[in-house]
Design an enzyme around this catalytic site. Sequence first.
Site, PDB file in Angstrom:
ATOM      1  N   GLU A 139       3.427   8.512  -1.683  1.00  0.00           N
ATOM      2  CA  GLU A 139       2.076   9.225  -1.752  1.00  0.00           C
ATOM      3  C   GLU A 139       0.901   8.776  -0.981  1.00  0.00           C
ATOM      4  O   GLU A 139      -0.146   8.637  -1.259  1.00  0.00           O
ATOM      5  CB  GLU A 139       1.440   9.327  -3.422  1.00  0.00           C
ATOM      6  CG  GLU A 139       2.364  10.010  -4.276  1.00  0.00           C
ATOM      7  CD  GLU A 139       1.714  10.126  -5.833  1.00  0.00           C
ATOM      8  OE1 GLU A 139       0.692   9.962  -5.834  1.00  0.00           O
ATOM      9  OE2 GLU A 139       2.552  10.881  -6.497  1.00  0.00           O
TER      10      GLU A 139
HETATM   11  C1  LIG Z   1      11.356   5.154  -3.435  1.00  0.00           C
HETATM   12  C2  LIG Z   1      10.810   6.387  -2.749  1.00  0.00           C
HETATM   13  C3  LIG Z   1      10.499   7.426  -3.155  1.00  0.00           C
HETATM   14  C4  LIG Z   1       9.876   8.501  -2.581  1.00  0.00           C
HETATM   15  N1  LIG Z   1       9.814   9.870  -2.999  1.00  0.00           N
HETATM   16  C5  LIG Z   1       9.557  10.912  -2.403  1.00  0.00           C
HETATM   17  C6  LIG Z   1       9.662  12.146  -3.058  1.00  0.00           C
HETATM   18  O1  LIG Z   1      10.022  12.548  -4.084  1.00  0.00           O
HETATM   19  N2  LIG Z   1       9.407  13.366  -2.327  1.00  0.00           N
HETATM   20  C7  LIG Z   1       9.044  13.100  -0.593  1.00  0.00           C
HETATM   21  O2  LIG Z   1       8.929  13.965  -0.013  1.00  0.00           O
HETATM   22  N3  LIG Z   1       8.973  11.970  -0.327  1.00  0.00           N
HETATM   23  C8  LIG Z   1       9.303  10.764  -0.919  1.00  0.00           C
HETATM   24  N4  LIG Z   1       9.291   9.510  -0.505  1.00  0.00           N
HETATM   25  C9  LIG Z   1       9.124   9.373   0.860  1.00  0.00           C
HETATM   26  C10 LIG Z   1       7.315   8.593   1.291  1.00  0.00           C
HETATM   27  O3  LIG Z   1       6.457   9.561   0.940  1.00  0.00           O
HETATM   28  C11 LIG Z   1       7.459   7.882   2.317  1.00  0.00           C
HETATM   29  O4  LIG Z   1       8.281   6.755   2.557  1.00  0.00           O
HETATM   30  C12 LIG Z   1       6.243   7.428   3.199  1.00  0.00           C
HETATM   31  O5  LIG Z   1       5.617   8.703   3.350  1.00  0.00           O
HETATM   32  C13 LIG Z   1       6.395   6.734   4.376  1.00  0.00           C
HETATM   33  O6  LIG Z   1       7.300   7.117   5.158  1.00  0.00           O
HETATM   34  P1  LIG Z   1       8.207   6.315   6.041  1.00  0.00           P
HETATM   35  O7  LIG Z   1       8.950   5.575   5.078  1.00  0.00           O
HETATM   36  O8  LIG Z   1       9.228   7.169   6.893  1.00  0.00           O
HETATM   37  O9  LIG Z   1       7.436   5.351   6.952  1.00  0.00           O
HETATM   38  P2  LIG Z   1       6.785   5.631   8.196  1.00  0.00           P
HETATM   39  O10 LIG Z   1       6.218   6.761   8.155  1.00  0.00           O
HETATM   40  O11 LIG Z   1       7.823   5.145   9.239  1.00  0.00           O
HETATM   41  O12 LIG Z   1       5.525   4.336   8.291  1.00  0.00           O
HETATM   42  C14 LIG Z   1       5.873   2.986   8.866  1.00  0.00           C
HETATM   43  C15 LIG Z   1       4.631   2.127   8.588  1.00  0.00           C
HETATM   44  O13 LIG Z   1       3.682   2.538   9.568  1.00  0.00           O
HETATM   45  C16 LIG Z   1       2.438   2.924   8.811  1.00  0.00           C
HETATM   46  N5  LIG Z   1       1.569   4.084   9.529  1.00  0.00           N
HETATM   47  C17 LIG Z   1       2.363   5.247   9.766  1.00  0.00           C
HETATM   48  N6  LIG Z   1       1.495   6.033  10.338  1.00  0.00           N
HETATM   49  C18 LIG Z   1       0.294   5.208  10.402  1.00  0.00           C
HETATM   50  C19 LIG Z   1      -0.882   5.582  10.947  1.00  0.00           C
HETATM   51  N7  LIG Z   1      -1.214   6.677  11.374  1.00  0.00           N
HETATM   52  N8  LIG Z   1      -1.906   4.558  10.815  1.00  0.00           N
HETATM   53  C20 LIG Z   1      -1.743   3.429  10.225  1.00  0.00           C
HETATM   54  N9  LIG Z   1      -0.324   3.121   9.737  1.00  0.00           N
HETATM   55  C21 LIG Z   1       0.522   4.199   9.760  1.00  0.00           C
HETATM   56  C22 LIG Z   1       2.829   3.309   7.284  1.00  0.00           C
HETATM   57  O14 LIG Z   1       1.740   3.021   6.391  1.00  0.00           O
HETATM   58  C23 LIG Z   1       3.942   2.284   7.035  1.00  0.00           C
HETATM   59  O15 LIG Z   1       3.555   0.971   6.844  1.00  0.00           O
HETATM   60  C24 LIG Z   1       9.920   8.455  -1.132  1.00  0.00           C
HETATM   61  C25 LIG Z   1      10.087   6.973  -0.703  1.00  0.00           C
HETATM   62  C26 LIG Z   1      10.574   6.125  -1.310  1.00  0.00           C
HETATM   63  C27 LIG Z   1      10.740   4.818  -0.665  1.00  0.00           C
END
Ligand SMILES: Cc1cc2nc3c(=O)[nH]c(=O)nc-3n(C[C@H](O)[C@H](O)[C@H](O)COP(=O)(O)OP(=O)(O)OC[C@H]3O[C@@H](n4cnc5c(N)ncnc54)[C@H](O)[C@@H]3O)c2cc1C
Length: 653
Positions: free
Chosen positions: A417
Amino acid sequence: MYKRIFNHVKKIIPRISETEIIALKSGGTSIDRYIFQGKMDYKTLFSPIQKHELSQKTKDNVHSLLEMTGDQNIYPNKNSHTIMKELGKRGFLSLIIDQHYGGNRMPIELQSQLLSKISSYNPSLGVATMVPNSLGPAELLQHYGTESQKQYFLPKLSSGEFIPCFGLTGPNNGSDAVGEIDEGIVEMVNNEIKIKITLNKRYITLAPISNLIGIAFKLNDPQNLLGKNGITLALVENSQTGLLLQTYHNPNNAGFPNGTIKGTIFIDPEQVIGGREKIGQGWKMLMECLAVGRGVSLPATANGSSKFITQAIQYYIQSRKQFNMNIGDMEAVREKFIDMYLNTWIIHTSVKLTNHILDSGSTPSVITAIMKQQTTERARNILNHGMDIYSGSGICLGENNFFTKFYNASPVGITVEGSNTLTRGLIIFGQGLNKSHPYIFPIFQNIQDNDQLEFKRNFNKMVKNILQNYTHLLNPLPSFQTQEDPKSRLERATLKFSILANFIALMGGKIKQKQMISGNMADILSNLYLGYSLIWYHHHHEGHTILRDACLHSLMQEAEYKMNEIVSNYPIFILKPFLYPIKNTIKYTTLEEKNRLYNYIIHNEELNNIFLEDIYYKGTVLEKLIKLSTFDKSSNEYKSLYQDIIKVGEYKI
Ligand SMILES: Cc1cc2nc3c(=O)[nH]c(=O)nc-3n(C[C@H](O)[C@H](O)[C@H](O)COP(=O)(O)OP(=O)(O)OC[C@H]3O[C@@H](n4cnc5c(N)ncnc54)[C@H](O)[C@@H]3O)c2cc1C
C-alpha cells in the site's frame, strides 16, 4: 509586480503528470490543514465523538474463530479454504459491505478493533481478513460498480462464496504502479467487442485461493471500438478461460496466500468495474479508495501486534531474573521497554483519532499515508526492541516464542500500500504541500488556468499567513514560552513547521529529488499529527497525563532534531538566515523522568486493561505471564510456571 511573481512561480512549480494530479486530487483533508497553517483549530479537533465498542457477541465470535484456527499459518495449509469460508460465515469478510447486499458493514473504529484482535494472535489470519476489507473488489464495486454488478458480486463476497484478490503489481510495475502495467487491447472477436489482456502479476495477496480476481491494466483501443483508453479495472472469475493461477510466493514464512496471476484472457467490456462508463478511470478509482483504505487495516494490525508484544514484555521483564535481579530493573533493558511503551501508546492514540476522523466522513489522504507509514515503522521498532529483550527465547522457535510470527509479517506492512521509503520520502510531505497546504494547490491551479487575478488573491493570503506566523515566532506570546509544557512545545513546533514548509516550497520541483529533506519534513509533519492525537485522546479520556507528556516530549524531541537538520541543509543560501529562528535548543528527557515513568506504567492496572482489551491472548505466553504475576514468588507453583515460561523449543537431532 504580481505578473513577475506569477511568471517566476510558473517556472519553479514542478511538472505534474496526469497520474500525479489524480493522486493529488483524491481524498480530502482534515486537521492536517491546520498544521500547515501553523495553528491547530481545537474546536475542530475536539469535535464530538461517537463511542464504538465491539458487542460481546462479536467479541465471542472473534474469540471462537481464533480458538478454532489457533495461531498457525493459514497458507500453505490444507484447511485454508475452510478457514476463509468460516471468516465469511461469521461476517468478517464483509466489514465494508452494506447490509443491503448481505454485508456486515461496521464503523471504522469497530473494524479496526476487530482487525487488531485477530492480528494480535494470528497475523496470517489478520492479513487474510484485512485484504477483502481493504482496497479490492468489494470496495471498488460499492463505490463504482453498476447495480447489476453489485447485486451479483457483493452478496457472494459477503458470504465468502467469492474470495477476492486485487492484482495491480507486476515485475515491471512495483512502486510505479501503473508505469509498465499489463496491457489490454480492444479487438473484434466473432463480431463482438472483447478486451484481450496479457497478464503478468506478482505478489498478489489471496490470489492462490481466490476465485474473484480484480485486475488493473492499461486499455488500448487502437481501432476506437470503445472510444476510451487508460488504466481500467475489471473483475474476472477463476473459471475465466486462459487465466493462470499456478504459482505462489512465500512472503518470509508469514503464512498467508500470496502469488501470481498470469495468462492471456479475453474479457467483455461489461466486466469492467462500473461498466463501459468507467473505462480509463481506474487510477482515479484506486487513488480515491486508497485515501481511506491505508489508514485503517495496517494501522490496526500494527496496533494489535504492538500491544501484545509490549504487554508480554512488560510482564516478562518483571519476572525474568539475571544477576539475581529482574531484568526490568536494569536500566539498559528499561530504556528499550520505555521506548516500546511510548510508541505503543502513540500508535494506540493515533489509531483512535484517525478512526474517529474517518468515521466522521472525512477522507484525508495525507493523514492516512502518515498513519500507514508511521504505525508500521513504529511497530517494527517495538518488535525489534522486544525481541532484543526476549533474546534467545525470541529467536529460537518453540511454544513460548511469540515473536517469529510478528517478525515474519512485519516487513509486509512496511512494503505494501505504498512502500514506506517512498511514502516517507515523496508522498507525505509532497502531497501535504499540495493537498493540506491551504494555498499552494489553489496557486498551482491558478497558474494552470492562467488566472492572474485569483493568483494574486491566493498569493496575498499565503504571504499574510507566513508573515503572521513569522511575527508570532519572533514575538512569542507568554503562553508560548513555557518550553517545558509539552502542549506549548507541540504548538510551537507546529508554527515552525508551517514557516519551514513555505520555505521548502520555494525549492519548487526540486523537492521531488531532495527526498532527504522531504523525508525529514514528513517526519516532522507526522510527529505533529501524532502529537495532536495524544492531545485529542487525553481530552476525551481522563488521567495518565504523565504518559501523554512523555510521548509528546519524545515526539517533539524527534521533530526538533529534524528541523535543525533541515535548517542546516537548506539549499537556498540567500534565504537561510531567515530560518535561524526555527532552530531549536532541544530539551531531552532526564533519566529521572524516565525512571518515574517506568514506575508509573509498570503496575498500572488501568493501562494494562486498555492494552489487553484490543488483543487476544488466551493460551499464549502472555496469559502464562499474567498468571505468574499473581503467584507468590517463593511458591512452588511460581517456580514451576517460571520454568515453563522460559523453556525454549527443543528438536530431536
Ligand atoms: C507480501 C506482499 C503482498 C502484496 N500484496 C499485493 C496485492 O495484493 N496486490 C498488488 O497489486 N500488489 C501487492 N503487493 C505489491 C506491493 O504493493 C509492491 O511490492 C510495492 O508496490 C513495492 O514494489 P516493489 O516490491 O517492486 O519495489 P520497488 O518498486 O522496486 O521499490 C524498491 C524500493 O525503492 C523505493 N522507491 C521506489 N520508487 C521510489 C520513489 N519514487 N521515491 C522514493 N523511493 C522509491 C521503494 O520504496 C522501495 O524501497 C504485495 C507485495 C508484497 C511483498
